[in-house]
Design a protein around this motif. Structure first.
Motif, PDB file in Angstrom:
ATOM      1  N   UNK A 190       0.829  -1.218   0.000  1.00 16.17           N
ATOM      2  CA  UNK A 190       0.000   0.000   0.000  1.00 16.17           C
ATOM      3  C   UNK A 190       0.856   1.257   0.000  1.00 16.17           C
ATOM      4  N   UNK A 191       2.040   1.169   0.605  1.00 13.58           N
ATOM      5  CA  UNK A 191       2.895   2.343   0.671  1.00 13.58           C
ATOM      6  C   UNK A 191       3.473   2.662  -0.703  1.00 13.58           C
ATOM      7  N   UNK A 192       3.715   3.965  -0.927  1.00 15.21           N
ATOM      8  CA  UNK A 192       4.291   4.378  -2.200  1.00 15.21           C
ATOM      9  C   UNK A 192       3.559   5.557  -2.789  1.00 15.21           C
ATOM     10  N   UNK A 193       3.789   5.814  -4.059  1.00 18.51           N
ATOM     11  CA  UNK A 193       3.226   6.971  -4.753  1.00 18.51           C
ATOM     12  C   UNK A 193       1.991   6.576  -5.562  1.00 18.51           C
ATOM     13  N   UNK A 205     -22.559  17.564 -17.072  1.00 18.99           N
ATOM     14  CA  UNK A 205     -21.137  17.245 -17.210  1.00 18.99           C
ATOM     15  C   UNK A 205     -20.274  18.472 -17.468  1.00 18.99           C
ATOM     16  N   UNK A 206     -20.750  19.638 -17.046  1.00 18.79           N
ATOM     17  CA  UNK A 206     -19.900  20.830 -17.075  1.00 18.79           C
ATOM     18  C   UNK A 206     -18.922  20.719 -15.914  1.00 18.79           C
ATOM     19  N   UNK A 207     -17.635  20.813 -16.212  1.00 22.23           N
ATOM     20  CA  UNK A 207     -16.601  20.646 -15.196  1.00 22.23           C
ATOM     21  C   UNK A 207     -16.166  22.003 -14.661  1.00 22.23           C
ATOM     22  N   UNK A 208     -16.252  22.173 -13.344  1.00 22.91           N
ATOM     23  CA  UNK A 208     -15.887  23.436 -12.707  1.00 22.91           C
ATOM     24  C   UNK A 208     -14.455  23.402 -12.164  1.00 22.91           C
ATOM     25  N   UNK A 209     -13.938  22.216 -11.903  1.00 25.75           N
ATOM     26  CA  UNK A 209     -12.547  22.100 -11.471  1.00 25.75           C
ATOM     27  C   UNK A 209     -12.080  20.677 -11.753  1.00 25.75           C
ATOM     28  N   UNK A 210     -10.911  20.563 -12.359  1.00 23.59           N
ATOM     29  CA  UNK A 210     -10.288  19.266 -12.602  1.00 23.59           C
ATOM     30  C   UNK A 210      -8.834  19.356 -12.139  1.00 23.59           C
ATOM     31  N   UNK A 211      -8.440  18.415 -11.288  1.00 25.42           N
ATOM     32  CA  UNK A 211      -7.092  18.435 -10.726  1.00 25.42           C
ATOM     33  C   UNK A 211      -6.435  17.082 -10.951  1.00 25.42           C
ATOM     34  N   UNK A 212      -5.298  17.078 -11.605  1.00 24.04           N
ATOM     35  CA  UNK A 212      -4.451  15.890 -11.729  1.00 24.04           C
ATOM     36  C   UNK A 212      -3.300  16.042 -10.743  1.00 24.04           C
ATOM     37  N   UNK A 213      -3.095  15.048  -9.902  1.00 32.00           N
ATOM     38  CA  UNK A 213      -2.107  15.215  -8.842  1.00 32.00           C
ATOM     39  C   UNK A 213      -1.490  13.880  -8.441  1.00 32.00           C
ATOM     40  N   UNK A 214      -0.443  13.956  -7.638  1.00 36.46           N
ATOM     41  CA  UNK A 214       0.182  12.772  -7.060  1.00 36.46           C
ATOM     42  C   UNK A 214       0.228  12.922  -5.547  1.00 36.46           C
ATOM     43  N   UNK A 215       0.183  11.805  -4.845  1.00 31.65           N
ATOM     44  CA  UNK A 215       0.301  11.808  -3.383  1.00 31.65           C
ATOM     45  C   UNK A 215       0.985  10.520  -2.949  1.00 31.65           C
ATOM     46  N   UNK A 216       1.474  10.523  -1.725  1.00 33.82           N
ATOM     47  CA  UNK A 216       2.158   9.350  -1.159  1.00 33.82           C
ATOM     48  C   UNK A 216       1.392   8.800   0.029  1.00 33.82           C
ATOM     49  N   UNK A 217       1.518   7.497   0.234  1.00 33.16           N
ATOM     50  CA  UNK A 217       1.143   6.859   1.491  1.00 33.16           C
ATOM     51  C   UNK A 217       2.427   6.300   2.084  1.00 33.16           C
ATOM     52  N   UNK A 218       2.744   6.721   3.314  1.00 32.70           N
ATOM     53  CA  UNK A 218       3.999   6.348   3.950  1.00 32.70           C
ATOM     54  C   UNK A 218       3.736   5.770   5.345  1.00 32.70           C
ATOM     55  N   UNK A 219       4.820   5.370   5.993  1.00 30.62           N
ATOM     56  CA  UNK A 219       4.694   4.818   7.351  1.00 30.62           C
ATOM     57  C   UNK A 219       4.258   5.885   8.349  1.00 30.62           C
ATOM     58  N   UNK A 220       4.594   7.135   8.050  1.00 30.94           N
ATOM     59  CA  UNK A 220       4.250   8.221   8.971  1.00 30.94           C
ATOM     60  C   UNK A 220       3.889   9.454   8.164  1.00 30.94           C
ATOM     61  N   UNK A 221       3.296  10.426   8.857  1.00 29.83           N
ATOM     62  CA  UNK A 221       2.957  11.678   8.228  1.00 29.83           C
ATOM     63  C   UNK A 221       4.216  12.420   7.807  1.00 29.83           C
ATOM     64  N   UNK A 222       4.092  13.274   6.801  1.00 28.61           N
ATOM     65  CA  UNK A 222       5.225  14.083   6.380  1.00 28.61           C
ATOM     66  C   UNK A 222       5.632  15.037   7.491  1.00 28.61           C
ATOM     67  N   UNK A 223       6.920  15.254   7.641  1.00 27.18           N
ATOM     68  CA  UNK A 223       7.401  16.202   8.660  1.00 27.18           C
ATOM     69  C   UNK A 223       7.010  17.612   8.279  1.00 27.18           C
ATOM     70  N   UNK A 224       6.738  18.437   9.292  1.00 32.61           N
ATOM     71  CA  UNK A 224       6.278  19.796   9.035  1.00 32.61           C
ATOM     72  C   UNK A 224       7.444  20.765   9.038  1.00 32.61           C
TER      73      UNK A 224
END
Length: 224
Positions: A190-193, A205-224
């Motif tokens: 499950x971990x990874x990008x 089907x009128x689109x008001x916002x479309x976002x293509x993005x990447x995110x990670x699932x890791x062992x811990x939250x990202x450091x602040x």
């Protein structure tokens, strides 16, 4: 952004209700569907008559007092001086954030070009979270506003979510909505990008916002 896993009685006039149903419903549906294919969003629609501006809606049959009050009740407090002549609705997504119990919300900047540069956010595995957003409706009633999100991992689709938000009339105050709480998967696989696509659309089907993005699932939250 799910992964594995939310008065005064109107006079009944069938022809008026049918004509206005497309624009006048104030009910929020609060339904979440997990779709097998993003193409299922191309749904067959029932034509309910011509779309009208808000002014036309109120002025039609305005001599009928009970019907006029019924329409005003459905429309709410709408400033017709600014929106009454406009046919097409407009929806602007104002904020996006990810909430997780015991943590400050992750506020997501909305990208102007539709694609955030680099990693958008990181989630901890096996963590509860929910997406919260606010939006503003102007010009006219928006019918059947919905949120869709599709997620891929190494080119394999792992989740596709759709939530019907409802039908909303224009107003000065933003609407707020929080998605049902979900839990991130856990384990080495499950971990990874991940890559994902989020859309806000209406029943045309009128689109008001479309976002293509990447995110990670890791062992811990990202450091602040």
């Amino acid at each position: 952004m799910g992964l594995d896993k939310d008065g005064e009685e109107g006079v009944h006039k069938p022809e008026e209700e049918e004509e206005l149903n497309r624009q006048m419903s104030q009910a929020s549906l609060d339904v979440t569907d997990h779709e097998d294919d993003e193409e299922d969003d191309e749904e067959r629609k029932i034509e309910l008559g011509p779309q009208r501006t808000l002014k036309e809606q109120l002025e039609k049959d305005k001599e009928d007092e009970s019907l006029r009050r019924w329409k005003e009740q459905l429309l709410g407090s709408v400033d017709l001086n600014s929106v009454g002549e406009t046919l097409d609705p407009d929806v602007k997504i104002l904020s996006l954030s990810i909430n997780s119990p015991g943590r400050d919300a992750i506020v997501l900047p909305i990208p102007e070009a539709g694609s955030p540069k680099g990693l958008w956010f990181t989630l901890k595995e096996n963590s509860r979270y929910s997406l919260e957003f606010s939006f503003k409706v102007s010009n006219n009633i928006v019918s059947g506003l919905k949120y869709t999100n599709t997620v891929w991992k190494t080119a394999v689709k792992v989740d596709s979510t759709k939530e019907m938000l409802g039908t909303f009339s224009p107003q000065e105050e933003p609407y707020k909505h929080e998605m049902p709480e979900d839990t991130t998967p856990s384990g080495i696989f499950a971990r990874g990008s991940y890559s994902a696509k989020t859309k806000f659309l209406d029943d045309d089907n009128k689109c008001y916002l479309e976002i293509d993005y990447t995110f990670d699932i890791r062992k811990d939250w990202a450091s602040r």
